[in-house]
Scaffold this active site. Sequence first.
Site, mmCIF file in Angstrom:
data_model
loop_
_atom_site.group_PDB
_atom_site.id
_atom_site.type_symbol
_atom_site.label_atom_id
_atom_site.label_comp_id
_atom_site.label_asym_id
_atom_site.label_seq_id
_atom_site.Cartn_x
_atom_site.Cartn_y
_atom_site.Cartn_z
ATOM 1 N N ASP A 24 -33.086 -15.641 -21.636
ATOM 2 C CA ASP A 24 -32.226 -16.385 -22.561
ATOM 3 C C ASP A 24 -31.108 -16.990 -21.714
ATOM 4 O O ASP A 24 -30.301 -16.265 -21.126
ATOM 5 C CB ASP A 24 -31.667 -15.420 -23.621
ATOM 6 C CG ASP A 24 -30.771 -16.120 -24.635
ATOM 7 O OD1 ASP A 24 -29.966 -16.972 -24.224
ATOM 8 O OD2 ASP A 24 -30.860 -15.797 -25.838
ATOM 9 N N GLU A 29 -36.538 -9.164 -23.952
ATOM 10 C CA GLU A 29 -35.377 -10.045 -23.735
ATOM 11 C C GLU A 29 -34.198 -9.321 -23.085
ATOM 12 O O GLU A 29 -33.865 -8.201 -23.451
ATOM 13 C CB GLU A 29 -34.940 -10.651 -25.072
ATOM 14 C CG GLU A 29 -33.843 -11.702 -24.916
ATOM 15 C CD GLU A 29 -33.540 -12.465 -26.197
ATOM 16 O OE1 GLU A 29 -34.018 -12.055 -27.278
ATOM 17 O OE2 GLU A 29 -32.826 -13.483 -26.100
ATOM 18 N N GLU A 36 -32.355 -21.312 -29.568
ATOM 19 C CA GLU A 36 -31.585 -20.301 -30.299
ATOM 20 C C GLU A 36 -30.112 -20.644 -30.090
ATOM 21 O O GLU A 36 -29.463 -20.156 -29.170
ATOM 22 C CB GLU A 36 -31.893 -18.898 -29.767
ATOM 23 C CG GLU A 36 -31.207 -17.822 -30.599
ATOM 24 C CD GLU A 36 -31.300 -16.445 -29.961
ATOM 25 O OE1 GLU A 36 -31.706 -15.502 -30.653
ATOM 26 O OE2 GLU A 36 -30.969 -16.310 -28.768
ATOM 27 N N GLU A 80 -23.188 -7.474 -25.725
ATOM 28 C CA GLU A 80 -24.087 -7.231 -26.867
ATOM 29 C C GLU A 80 -24.916 -5.963 -26.729
ATOM 30 O O GLU A 80 -25.455 -5.464 -27.713
ATOM 31 C CB GLU A 80 -25.018 -8.430 -27.065
ATOM 32 C CG GLU A 80 -24.250 -9.681 -27.450
ATOM 33 C CD GLU A 80 -25.162 -10.838 -27.824
ATOM 34 O OE1 GLU A 80 -26.196 -10.620 -28.455
ATOM 35 O OE2 GLU A 80 -24.810 -11.976 -27.463
HETATM 36 C C1 LER Z 1 -28.978 -12.203 -29.221
HETATM 37 O O1 LER Z 1 -27.876 -12.536 -28.460
HETATM 38 C C2 LER Z 1 -30.196 -12.886 -28.776
HETATM 39 O O2 LER Z 1 -30.237 -13.564 -27.790
HETATM 40 C C3 LER Z 1 -31.363 -12.710 -29.612
HETATM 41 O O3 LER Z 1 -32.423 -13.484 -29.161
HETATM 42 C C4 LER Z 1 -31.703 -11.268 -29.704
HETATM 43 O O4 LER Z 1 -31.993 -10.890 -30.981
HETATM 44 MN MN MN Z 2 -31.942 -14.869 -27.351
#
Ligand code: LER
Ligand code: MN
Length: 270
Positions: free
Chosen positions: A184, A151, A245, A157
């Site tokens: 993401d 990812e 998420e 972060e």
């Molecule tokens: C954190 O920002 C994230 O996107 C998670 O999927 C990673 O642990």
């Molecule tokens: Mn994520």
Amino acid sequence: MNYCITIGTEDAFSEALVVFRGLKNLRTIAELGYDGIELALFDKANIEVDKVKRLLVQYQLKLPVISTGQVFTMRQAWFTHPDPEIRRKAVQIVKGLIEVAAEFGAAVNISRVRGYIHEGDSYHEAIHRLTGCLDELCAYAAKFDLNLVLEQMNRYETNYFHSVAEVGEYIKGAQIPNLKIHADLFHMNIEDVGLTETIKKYQAILGYIHFADSNRLAPGLGNIDFAAIMKILDEVGYQGWIGLEVSPKPDPYCAAKQSIEFLRKVERSF
Ligand code: LER
Ligand code: MN
């Protein structure tokens, strides 16, 4: 499209970004119309595999991805750590999670556990350590015919692999067949030049996608153009899962409901 939603165990790290906590939520998740769950674990002993299998059958849900962020936050182990003992610990824990994933045919997400570039280390040293761990873990996962998904995360972060483009180029160079991109949208919206163009460019090695809107709320509550995203995924023939998420606001149920209802509506509008 197949949608799953993030869920942690009851004892998940208090700050772990998951929508639901505890398997007691599986019934609600199924009733809302999700197809599966992404389960966040920090040790293979976190769950009773047979119990989870039974519940998944009962609620007709799948488990396509196991996530591992808490190996970093709770277990304090990661792949770029200068201490080889700590790297070994991270690899051993993730091997255990691969064994759990094998029970479900799930991919294993590699996110925070990849670690960061430590002060005094060069980018190349960090990448070298990461690659050593990923080589070993991907070979282990290949025995079970599983993928690892790596990812990207935004600059606030972590201090490397911010964009899909960076992770995509790394994976192409690493030439590990069962290592794929975990995109993401929340992070992409901060880091990638264009969302649809990037998805199109790296679609061949795209293994999994987290969906959230620009403010990390449920899709439809920020400014990401989900119709354009869904269209490009359809166009490139994306066969993978989409994992929700999102921040569990105002509460997990409302966030989960808004997400699935909005996305199904977008799909119907095609
Ligand atoms: C954190 O920002 C994230 O996107 C998670 O999927 C990673 O642990
Ligand atoms: Mn994520």
